[in-house]
Motif scaffolding. Sequence first.
Motif, PDB file in Angstrom:
ATOM      1  N   LEU A 131      35.734  42.436  40.414  1.00  0.00           N
ATOM      2  CA  LEU A 131      37.122  42.182  40.485  1.00  0.00           C
ATOM      3  C   LEU A 131      37.544  41.900  38.747  1.00  0.00           C
ATOM      4  O   LEU A 131      38.472  42.417  38.139  1.00  0.00           O
ATOM      5  N   GLY A 132      36.628  41.141  38.256  1.00  0.00           N
ATOM      6  CA  GLY A 132      36.660  40.811  36.721  1.00  0.00           C
ATOM      7  C   GLY A 132      36.450  41.906  36.001  1.00  0.00           C
ATOM      8  O   GLY A 132      37.364  42.330  34.780  1.00  0.00           O
ATOM      9  N   VAL A 135      38.010  45.994  38.098  1.00  0.00           N
ATOM     10  CA  VAL A 135      39.546  46.222  38.376  1.00  0.00           C
ATOM     11  C   VAL A 135      40.407  45.562  37.194  1.00  0.00           C
ATOM     12  O   VAL A 135      41.228  46.318  37.070  1.00  0.00           O
ATOM     13  N   TYR A 136      40.232  44.578  36.612  1.00  0.00           N
ATOM     14  CA  TYR A 136      40.837  44.282  35.588  1.00  0.00           C
ATOM     15  C   TYR A 136      40.450  44.619  34.250  1.00  0.00           C
ATOM     16  O   TYR A 136      41.090  44.994  33.395  1.00  0.00           O
ATOM     17  N   GLY A 137      39.064  44.260  34.072  1.00  0.00           N
ATOM     18  CA  GLY A 137      38.352  44.520  32.574  1.00  0.00           C
ATOM     19  C   GLY A 137      38.846  46.143  32.298  1.00  0.00           C
ATOM     20  O   GLY A 137      39.125  46.524  31.196  1.00  0.00           O
ATOM     21  N   GLY A 139      40.521  48.055  34.045  1.00  0.00           N
ATOM     22  CA  GLY A 139      41.880  48.562  34.781  1.00  0.00           C
ATOM     23  C   GLY A 139      41.707  49.599  35.624  1.00  0.00           C
ATOM     24  O   GLY A 139      42.357  50.605  35.882  1.00  0.00           O
ATOM     25  N   GLY A 141      41.981  49.196  38.993  1.00  0.00           N
ATOM     26  CA  GLY A 141      42.365  49.249  40.345  1.00  0.00           C
ATOM     27  C   GLY A 141      41.803  48.956  41.662  1.00  0.00           C
ATOM     28  O   GLY A 141      40.509  49.127  41.411  1.00  0.00           O
ATOM     29  N   GLN A 142      42.444  48.610  42.704  1.00  0.00           N
ATOM     30  CA  GLN A 142      41.510  48.482  43.958  1.00  0.00           C
ATOM     31  C   GLN A 142      41.556  49.834  44.601  1.00  0.00           C
ATOM     32  O   GLN A 142      42.152  50.116  45.511  1.00  0.00           O
ATOM     33  N   ILE A 222      37.821  42.118  45.756  1.00  0.00           N
ATOM     34  CA  ILE A 222      38.316  43.257  44.853  1.00  0.00           C
ATOM     35  C   ILE A 222      40.096  43.561  45.160  1.00  0.00           C
ATOM     36  O   ILE A 222      40.824  44.380  44.407  1.00  0.00           O
TER      37      ILE A 222
END
Lengths: 305, 280
Positions: A131-132, A135-137, A139, A141-142, A222
């Motif tokens: 997730l960190g 998904v975010y770091g 970018g 996505g899910q 996630i």
Amino acid sequence: MADHPSEKRIVAKAKVQDLSFSILGIIVLFFAMAMLATLIGDLLADGLGRISKQFLTDFPSRRPSEAGILSAWVGTTLVMFVTALLAIPLGVGAGLYLEEYAPRNWLSDLIEINVSNLAGVPSIIYGLLALGFFVYGLGMGQTILVGGMVLALLILPIVIVATREAVRAVPSGLRESAYGIGCNRWQVVWQYVLPSARPGILTGAIVGLSRAIGETAPIITIGALTFIAFLPPSPIQASPPFVNADWLTSPFTVMPIQMFNWTSRPQAGFHENAAATGVLLLGMTLIMNGFAIYLRYRLRRGLRS
Amino acid sequence: MSDSMNAPHPIRDTSGDQTMTQAPATETPVRAQVRDLKFWYGKFQALNGVSMPIYDRKVTAIIGPSGCGKSTLLRCFNRIHDLYPGSRYNGEINLAPEGVNLVDKGIDPILVRLLVGMVFQKPNPFPKSIFENVAAGLYVRGIRNRTEVEGRVEEALTQAALWNEVKDRLSKPAFELSGGQQQRLCIARALAPKPKLLLLDEPTSALDPIATAKIEELMDSLVKDVTILIVTHNLSQAARISKYTAFMHMGDLIEFAETEQLFTNPAVSRTQDYVTGRFG
């Protein structure tokens, strides 16, 4: 014939010991099997009646009787495909390197300890990492790709450890005679060690995949969706280049999540659906394990007669 | 034993020197010369300066009690020790006309193994067909031409006295062969690339007497074409098949001589004790 009372007593004692341990073993086995049988029996009783063509070909719905697991089983299949594609080459490569190439020093010891430890990290931690970072770091996505990546990370230690054990079990005589005919390391590893280790490696890989198929926590972490009423774009298309990778970036759900979602609903119909999904998931795992046994048998037959 | 590590060492073992002056009565050319070869497994010195000649197209046997270093010495010849960390060589094994020192650090072990063939104690055919087993060494050397490979596989199998037994089932798995046949297959595999030296590490110790007799017979005919170095714990085998024998004990070469002389009239009393069964 002469009588041997003391010897007879020793034999009798040994027989009693064997018998009492056998009885104990049977009792323990019975409890373990009974528990498993109850679980599976309960699942089958609840869910078996719900499994039909409609259940497999319909999307989730508000009405339990119209709901299906199409998006979930397609999602599971695609995620597992990505997982296998990432985890097996990486894990086998890492295992082969560590066993056959890496020099024995403190660094390889450190890596070995870490790989073993990674196998014991709770799966939700991998979910948080994904997730960190993914998904975010990054970018990403899910998406199916991220789902496959996190499960690949999760089972990577299993594949590495299985590969190393399988490689270590290759008799040193085979290795020595391969080097003896003048093979270089690459030839020894790819032409002799790897084929001999393949049954063990495949078993490890499939055990890893069987674990991944049931994982819920990292996928929920996630942020995979629980209600999806569409399919990812097809990986195969009619026009050139005939394959596309759009499905990798599609949102998805998987069977354990669908199950989790349905069990938390109040209506009894959804519980039935969850049980049916459980039966199918169990079936998929059993098929995978059966396939592993079959492969091991086939490959071993080629190695030794 | 590790004391001798630091002790000044004569260039040649005295007993070896003595017999080497006697041997050249026949003027046999030397195929390889071992000179003051020392070997360490980590800190343990397993060979304390061994010197001996390997005569061309003769069978040289190495005998000695368990742990004397005979296998260690043999395995130096194809640098198989290099597979295990902590192994260290010092000294020379010079291939005579080529002038290559097999244990030189600058010589790649793979090159050494391309020159020298080895057969191990336990028959260990590859999990492939009979044909592919013998051809494996040829493929490694880049020989892929079908006609040539087939010709040399047949030649090697004939040399190993196995051709008549397997010519109708070359594509069958090698594991279907009996233990003795497997060992002859391994000999064929080592022979196919035409090695400069053929090393045999107790090749019959896992075989029954009939299979053993076949392999001994085979060595008699092989030695016309190839130089053979064999380690054996079976004294009568050494006496039967070899022209020269080296007796080793505790990492030292005690005596090197013509087999007949070593067994009937050894120069060193320890050799006498061993060959007459007083120890070992």
